[in-house]
Structure formats: structure tokens, C-alpha cells
Design a protein around this motif. Structure first.
Motif, PDB file in Angstrom:
ATOM      1  N   GLN A 125       0.820  -1.194   0.000  1.00  0.00           N
ATOM      2  CA  GLN A 125       0.000   0.000   0.000  1.00  0.00           C
ATOM      3  C   GLN A 125       0.867   1.261   0.000  1.00  0.00           C
ATOM      4  OE1 GLN A 125      -0.630   2.154   2.852  1.00  0.00           O
ATOM      5  NE2 GLN A 125      -2.504   3.223   2.168  1.00  0.00           N
ATOM      6  N   ALA A 126       1.966   1.234   0.779  1.00  0.00           N
ATOM      7  CA  ALA A 126       2.867   2.395   0.801  1.00  0.00           C
ATOM      8  C   ALA A 126       3.529   2.593  -0.569  1.00  0.00           C
ATOM      9  CB  ALA A 126       3.932   2.203   1.878  1.00  0.00           C
ATOM     10  N   PHE A 127       3.964   1.485  -1.208  1.00  0.00           N
ATOM     11  CA  PHE A 127       4.587   1.590  -2.535  1.00  0.00           C
ATOM     12  C   PHE A 127       3.589   2.094  -3.567  1.00  0.00           C
ATOM     13  CE2 PHE A 127       5.622  -0.272  -6.685  1.00  0.00           C
ATOM     14  CZ  PHE A 127       6.872   0.281  -6.895  1.00  0.00           C
ATOM     15  N   ALA A 128       2.342   1.576  -3.489  1.00  0.00           N
ATOM     16  CA  ALA A 128       1.318   2.011  -4.445  1.00  0.00           C
ATOM     17  C   ALA A 128       0.975   3.476  -4.262  1.00  0.00           C
ATOM     18  CB  ALA A 128       0.063   1.149  -4.288  1.00  0.00           C
ATOM     19  N   GLN A 129       0.935   3.966  -3.027  1.00  0.00           N
ATOM     20  CA  GLN A 129       0.660   5.377  -2.777  1.00  0.00           C
ATOM     21  C   GLN A 129       1.771   6.263  -3.351  1.00  0.00           C
ATOM     22  OE1 GLN A 129       0.094   5.863   1.416  1.00  0.00           O
ATOM     23  NE2 GLN A 129      -2.161   5.700   1.256  1.00  0.00           N
ATOM     24  N   ARG A 134       3.614   9.966  -7.579  1.00  0.00           N
ATOM     25  CA  ARG A 134       4.662  10.280  -8.572  1.00  0.00           C
ATOM     26  C   ARG A 134       4.067  10.458  -9.968  1.00  0.00           C
ATOM     27  NH1 ARG A 134       8.010   6.805 -11.686  1.00  0.00           N
ATOM     28  NH2 ARG A 134       9.960   7.814 -12.344  1.00  0.00           N
ATOM     29  N   TYR A 135       3.211   9.530 -10.370  1.00  0.00           N
ATOM     30  CA  TYR A 135       2.662   9.618 -11.718  1.00  0.00           C
ATOM     31  C   TYR A 135       1.607  10.708 -11.831  1.00  0.00           C
ATOM     32  CZ  TYR A 135       5.205   5.707 -13.648  1.00  0.00           C
ATOM     33  OH  TYR A 135       6.205   4.917 -14.128  1.00  0.00           O
ATOM     34  N   ASP A 136       0.957  11.046 -10.697  1.00  0.00           N
ATOM     35  CA  ASP A 136       0.047  12.209 -10.752  1.00  0.00           C
ATOM     36  C   ASP A 136       0.831  13.478 -11.048  1.00  0.00           C
ATOM     37  OD1 ASP A 136      -2.212  10.750 -10.295  1.00  0.00           O
ATOM     38  OD2 ASP A 136      -2.269  11.118  -8.122  1.00  0.00           O
ATOM     39  N   LYS A 137       2.032  13.622 -10.440  1.00  0.00           N
ATOM     40  CA  LYS A 137       2.868  14.799 -10.715  1.00  0.00           C
ATOM     41  C   LYS A 137       3.377  14.784 -12.157  1.00  0.00           C
ATOM     42  CE  LYS A 137       4.453  15.367  -5.946  1.00  0.00           C
ATOM     43  NZ  LYS A 137       5.627  15.306  -5.025  1.00  0.00           N
ATOM     44  N   LEU A 138       3.827  13.614 -12.633  1.00  0.00           N
ATOM     45  CA  LEU A 138       4.321  13.523 -14.012  1.00  0.00           C
ATOM     46  C   LEU A 138       3.213  13.798 -15.009  1.00  0.00           C
ATOM     47  CD1 LEU A 138       6.613  10.360 -13.740  1.00  0.00           C
ATOM     48  CD2 LEU A 138       7.340  12.755 -13.931  1.00  0.00           C
ATOM     49  N   SER A 139       2.028  13.345 -14.693  1.00  0.00           N
ATOM     50  CA  SER A 139       0.897  13.611 -15.591  1.00  0.00           C
ATOM     51  C   SER A 139       0.597  15.093 -15.632  1.00  0.00           C
ATOM     52  CB  SER A 139      -0.325  12.819 -15.131  1.00  0.00           C
ATOM     53  OG  SER A 139      -1.447  13.122 -15.937  1.00  0.00           O
ATOM     54  N   ALA A 149      -1.169   7.238 -15.181  1.00  0.00           N
ATOM     55  CA  ALA A 149      -1.494   7.789 -13.855  1.00  0.00           C
ATOM     56  C   ALA A 149      -2.748   7.119 -13.289  1.00  0.00           C
ATOM     57  CB  ALA A 149      -1.688   9.307 -13.949  1.00  0.00           C
ATOM     58  N   ILE A 150      -3.745   6.894 -14.169  1.00  0.00           N
ATOM     59  CA  ILE A 150      -4.977   6.222 -13.705  1.00  0.00           C
ATOM     60  C   ILE A 150      -4.668   4.792 -13.252  1.00  0.00           C
ATOM     61  CG2 ILE A 150      -7.206   5.328 -14.478  1.00  0.00           C
ATOM     62  CD1 ILE A 150      -7.408   7.816 -16.295  1.00  0.00           C
ATOM     63  N   THR A 151      -3.798   4.115 -13.995  1.00  0.00           N
ATOM     64  CA  THR A 151      -3.424   2.741 -13.619  1.00  0.00           C
ATOM     65  C   THR A 151      -2.769   2.710 -12.250  1.00  0.00           C
ATOM     66  OG1 THR A 151      -3.135   2.159 -15.956  1.00  0.00           O
ATOM     67  CG2 THR A 151      -2.082   0.737 -14.310  1.00  0.00           C
ATOM     68  N   ARG A 152      -1.883   3.697 -11.992  1.00  0.00           N
ATOM     69  CA  ARG A 152      -1.218   3.730 -10.682  1.00  0.00           C
ATOM     70  C   ARG A 152      -2.218   4.004  -9.545  1.00  0.00           C
ATOM     71  NH1 ARG A 152       1.619   1.475 -13.404  1.00  0.00           N
ATOM     72  NH2 ARG A 152       3.825   1.863 -13.906  1.00  0.00           N
ATOM     73  N   ARG A 153      -3.209   4.863  -9.835  1.00  0.00           N
ATOM     74  CA  ARG A 153      -4.227   5.123  -8.796  1.00  0.00           C
ATOM     75  C   ARG A 153      -5.041   3.862  -8.513  1.00  0.00           C
ATOM     76  NH1 ARG A 153      -4.559  10.338 -11.306  1.00  0.00           N
ATOM     77  NH2 ARG A 153      -6.304   9.686 -12.627  1.00  0.00           N
ATOM     78  N   GLN A 154      -5.363   3.089  -9.534  1.00  0.00           N
ATOM     79  CA  GLN A 154      -6.074   1.826  -9.333  1.00  0.00           C
ATOM     80  C   GLN A 154      -5.240   0.850  -8.514  1.00  0.00           C
ATOM     81  OE1 GLN A 154      -7.000   0.605 -13.329  1.00  0.00           O
ATOM     82  NE2 GLN A 154      -8.913   1.792 -13.404  1.00  0.00           N
ATOM     83  N   GLU A 155      -3.946   0.799  -8.811  1.00  0.00           N
ATOM     84  CA  GLU A 155      -3.069  -0.075  -8.038  1.00  0.00           C
ATOM     85  C   GLU A 155      -3.031   0.341  -6.563  1.00  0.00           C
ATOM     86  OE1 GLU A 155       0.635   0.168 -10.036  1.00  0.00           O
ATOM     87  OE2 GLU A 155       0.074  -1.220 -11.663  1.00  0.00           O
ATOM     88  N   ARG A 156      -3.045   1.670  -6.336  1.00  0.00           N
ATOM     89  CA  ARG A 156      -3.074   2.154  -4.937  1.00  0.00           C
ATOM     90  C   ARG A 156      -4.353   1.707  -4.229  1.00  0.00           C
ATOM     91  NH1 ARG A 156      -3.996   8.346  -4.364  1.00  0.00           N
ATOM     92  NH2 ARG A 156      -6.068   7.528  -4.866  1.00  0.00           N
ATOM     93  N   GLU A 157      -5.516   1.839  -4.910  1.00  0.00           N
ATOM     94  CA  GLU A 157      -6.786   1.427  -4.297  1.00  0.00           C
ATOM     95  C   GLU A 157      -6.814  -0.074  -4.026  1.00  0.00           C
ATOM     96  OE1 GLU A 157      -9.704   2.780  -7.015  1.00  0.00           O
ATOM     97  OE2 GLU A 157      -9.500   4.918  -6.479  1.00  0.00           O
ATOM     98  N   ILE A 158      -6.253  -0.849  -4.960  1.00  0.00           N
ATOM     99  CA  ILE A 158      -6.197  -2.300  -4.753  1.00  0.00           C
ATOM    100  C   ILE A 158      -5.323  -2.629  -3.549  1.00  0.00           C
ATOM    101  CG2 ILE A 158      -5.392  -4.472  -5.745  1.00  0.00           C
ATOM    102  CD1 ILE A 158      -6.197  -3.340  -8.505  1.00  0.00           C
ATOM    103  N   ALA A 159      -4.191  -1.906  -3.421  1.00  0.00           N
ATOM    104  CA  ALA A 159      -3.302  -2.149  -2.278  1.00  0.00           C
ATOM    105  C   ALA A 159      -3.985  -1.773  -0.972  1.00  0.00           C
ATOM    106  CB  ALA A 159      -2.008  -1.362  -2.470  1.00  0.00           C
ATOM    107  N   GLU A 160      -4.749  -0.674  -0.964  1.00  0.00           N
ATOM    108  CA  GLU A 160      -5.468  -0.270   0.250  1.00  0.00           C
ATOM    109  C   GLU A 160      -6.523  -1.310   0.624  1.00  0.00           C
ATOM    110  OE1 GLU A 160      -6.948   3.553  -0.714  1.00  0.00           O
ATOM    111  OE2 GLU A 160      -5.059   4.596  -0.229  1.00  0.00           O
ATOM    112  N   ALA A 161      -7.237  -1.835  -0.385  1.00  0.00           N
ATOM    113  CA  ALA A 161      -8.228  -2.878  -0.110  1.00  0.00           C
ATOM    114  C   ALA A 161      -7.556  -4.143   0.420  1.00  0.00           C
ATOM    115  CB  ALA A 161      -9.030  -3.191  -1.372  1.00  0.00           C
TER     116      ALA A 161
END
Length: 383
Positions: A125-129, A134-139, A149-161
Motif C-alpha cells: 500500500q505504501a509503494f502504491a501510494q 509520482r505519476y500524478d505529478k508527471l501527468s 497515472a490512472i493505472t497507478r491510482r487503481q493499483e493504490r486502491e487495490i493495495a489499500e483494499a
């Protein structure tokens, strides 16, 4: 001459018989069935009575603890013996754990895996966040595409779940282990209070079901008398009235007590009131449960009124009253009675006035036509 002789004999016989008949009549009137009845009398006076109630009860315990397992099992050991005094927290016995210890060890291993899973999920979850930020800033700088960036946000939500699921799994394993530990603790039969063991209902090796008592324990400070009292005259029975308790095994030493409560339900079959009477101080040695006790409860004093001895009361034609003595003749006076005390005095509500003379004792039953002879004491009376 012959007639004169017969006449003389008749006169002689009459002279003999008449005195004999007179003597017989005198004896019959003074000491035979026609003789006056010897009685003792007393003059009615005003006074006060201290009414009491008397009843029989049994020694019982207010607090009884039946100690046993919460699950079916086999008794492993019982250390308490009947009559032992035990302390709160003391182990009285134990049930066979069977495979409970092995199941707890298995839960310990599962708990370690669940904690490792939580740590792994936290790392993901920490890595996904971090990747998502990072990709939100690059975007935003147009250095990476929006799709990445959307893919990374989905990965973050999956890690949180996944982290939430790992924590819930850890909580489940912890709860299951706590339940097993609680079951293991429940296998130890522990005294909840300081008390005395009164029953030992199972021996080692016996299989018992859930809720079945292995040991029964009572709190000796909670002893009381389950008292039964006749409903007649018990209308003023109330809480905190003083009582004298005479145990059957200690009849020479009455113990002070008081009424703790009057039960709201009476016994309709025996026509008795039920009450609980407690000791002012705990009797030593402790009396056995079920021992009979005679209890005398002191009621509030009654107001001053005409008082007669209980021994003077008679029942005639279904009415209770006394024999009054007026000018040497008997008259039965029905009475309306009130409270009575243990000294044999009864309060009269109606039927007599102070100063009147009544029969206290008589040598035999009286009637309105009986002749009486007032004496100070009856022959054969106890002095």
C-alpha cells in the motif's frame, strides 16, 4: 302390743335413715358431683402488650454458586472437598483440555502468518501510494500519459483494499485464538468468592455437560432463615423488625437477627406468609443448610387497652370469651380480641371493661348454672 312394736321400729329406722340421708346430701353438695366448682379469679386491668410472631424456618444461603464447565467435557481433577473454606480466585478443579492446547498452537501459527500478511499489505500500500503520487505529478507536467497515472491510482486502491482485508484476517485470527484461550481458562473451575464448599457433584473421569455443576459453593456471610409465619396476626410484619433466632442445634443460645424482607407471595395452601430473616452477625460455627430454626419476631407495641390472661379464654357455642363473676354467679362474655404477647396476655378490643372479675382457672368445665367456690389456688396446682 304388736302394732306398738312395729311403730317403734319404724321410728327407729327413720331416726337412723334421716341423718344418713342428711350426711349423704351434705357430702354430695360439698365434695360430690353437685359440689361447687373451685375456681381462681382475677380482676381485669388495662395494660399494653408487646405482640410477637412465632414461626419455623430453615437455614439457607442467599448466594449459592454452582461451578461447572461451559462446554461438555471430562473432569480432570477436583481439589475441593465438602466443608473446605476457599478463597476468591482459588482453583477448585479442572476439566480435561483434550486438543484445546494444540488448537491454540495452531492459532498462534496462523496469527504469525496474519501479521506477516498485514506487514506485506502495508508495504504494498505504501509503494502504491508513492507510485500514484509520482505519476500524478508527471501527468500534471505532461511527462507521463493520463492512462498510466490512472493505472497507478487503481493499483493504490487495490493495495489499500488488500491492507484492509489483511487487517480483518488478523482480527479474525486474534478473535479465534482469544476464544480458544477463554475456553481453556473456563476449564479451570475457580471460586468466585470466599466461601464454603457444600457439594462435590462430580469426580475425576466423570463426563459432564455444559452448565452441570461440579462443585457447589456458598457465601457463609449470606446465611438467612427462610421463615414461614401464620397469616393470622401477621399484618404488621415489616422489614427491619428485630427477631430472635433459636437454631435447633443451639437451643440454649438465641441469636439476634432482623427481618430482611417480607415475600410478596404467600402460601395459599398452608395459609402462611414467607419472610427472610438474617443474622446480625455470622454464627460460628456455621450452621448446616436446612437446619430448622425457631424465630420470634417482635412487632411494634400495641396501644394501651384492657388485657386478660390467655389462660382465662374459653370457647362456648363457637365464641371465644371469658367467664365473668357477678355477685357470685357466672356469666359468659364473648370477646373481640386483639394482639397477644409471649407472656400470655391478650388485648381485648370489646366485651370487657377494667375492674371486672373473671375466672382464671377452674377444676373442671363451667356452665352458666355452675356453682363456684372461689379459692386462692386450685388443689394440685403447681406452686
Amino acid at each position: 302390743m304388736r302394732a306398738l312394736k312395729l311403730h317403734g321400729r319404724s321410728i327407729a329406722l327413720i331416726a337412723i335413715i334421716v341423718p344418713l340421708l342428711a350426711v349423704f346430701a351434705y357430702v354430695a353438695m360439698r365434695s360430690g358431683p353437685l359440689a361447687p366448682v373451685k375456681v381462681t379469679v382475677v380482676r381485669v386491668q388495662e395494660g399494653t402488650v408487646s405482640p410477637t410472631l412465632f414461626g419455623i424456618g430453615t437455614v439457607e444461603a442467599r448466594h449459592t454458586y454452582r461451578i461447572g464447565p461451559t462446554l461438555a467435557g471430562r473432569v480432570s481433577r477436583v481439589e475441593a472437598q465438602v466443608g473446605d473454606r476457599v478463597s476468591a480466585g482459588q482453583v477448585l478443579g479442572e476439566m480435561d483440555a483434550v486438543d484445546l492446547s494444540d488448537r491454540i498452537r495452531a492459532q498462534d501459527a496462523a496469527l504469525k502468518r496474519a501479521r506477516a500478511g498485514v506487514r506485506e499489505a502495508e508495504a504494498r500500500q505504501a509503494f502504491a501510494q508513492a507510485q500514484s503520487r509520482r505519476y500524478d505529478k508527471l501527468s500534471a507536467l505532461q511527462a507521463a500519459s493520463e492512462e498510466v497515472a490512472i493505472t497507478r491510482r487503481q493499483e493504490r486502491e487495490i493495495a489499500e483494499a488488500g491492507l484492509i482485508a489483511a487487517r480483518e484476517e488478523l482480527a479474525r485470527v486474534q478473535s479465534e485464538r482469544a476464544a480458544l484461550v477463554a475456553q481453556l481458562e473456563n476449564l479451570r473451575l475457580v471460586a468466585p468468592v470466599d466461601g464454603v464448599v457444600t457439594l462435590r457433584e462430580a469426580e475425576p473421569g466423570t463426563t459432564v455437560v455444559a452448565g452441570q455443576a461440579v462443585v457447589e459453593l456458598i457465601d457463609p456471610s449470606s446465611l438467612w432463615i427462610n421463615l414461614r409465619l401464620d397469616q393470622v396476626g401477621a399484618g404488621e410484619l415489616a422489614r427491619d423488625l428485630e427477631a430472635a433466632i433459636v437454631l435447633r442445634s443451639r437451643s440454649e443460645a438465641p441469636l439476634p437477627g432482623r427481618v430482611l424482607r417480607v415475600e410478596p407471595r404467600a402460601d395459599a395452601v398452608t395459609e402462611e406468609l414467607l419472610a427472610k430473616v438474617v443474622f446480625d452477625s455470622r454464627p460460628e460455627p456455621m450452621p448446616p443448610l436446612g437446619e430448622l430454626a425457631e424465630v420470634t419476631v417482635a412487632l411494634p407495641p400495641a396501644p394501651a387497652a384492657v388485657v386478660v390472661p390467655n389462660a382465662a379464654l374459653r370457647r362456648e357455642a363457637g365464641e371465644v370469651g371469658v367467664w365473668q363473676v357477678k355477685e357470685g354467679r357466672l356469666h359468659f362474655a364473648p370477646l373481640k380480641l386483639g394482639a397477644a404477647d409471649l407472656d400470655g396476655r391478650v388485648q381485648v378490643r370489646a366485651g370487657l371493661t377494667a375492674g371486672e372479675e373473671i375466672v382464671l382457672y377452674s377444676e373442671r368445665a363451667l356452665s352458666s348454672g355452675s356453682r363456684i367456690d372461689v379459692v386462692s389456688t386450685l388443689p394440685g396446682a403447681h406452686r
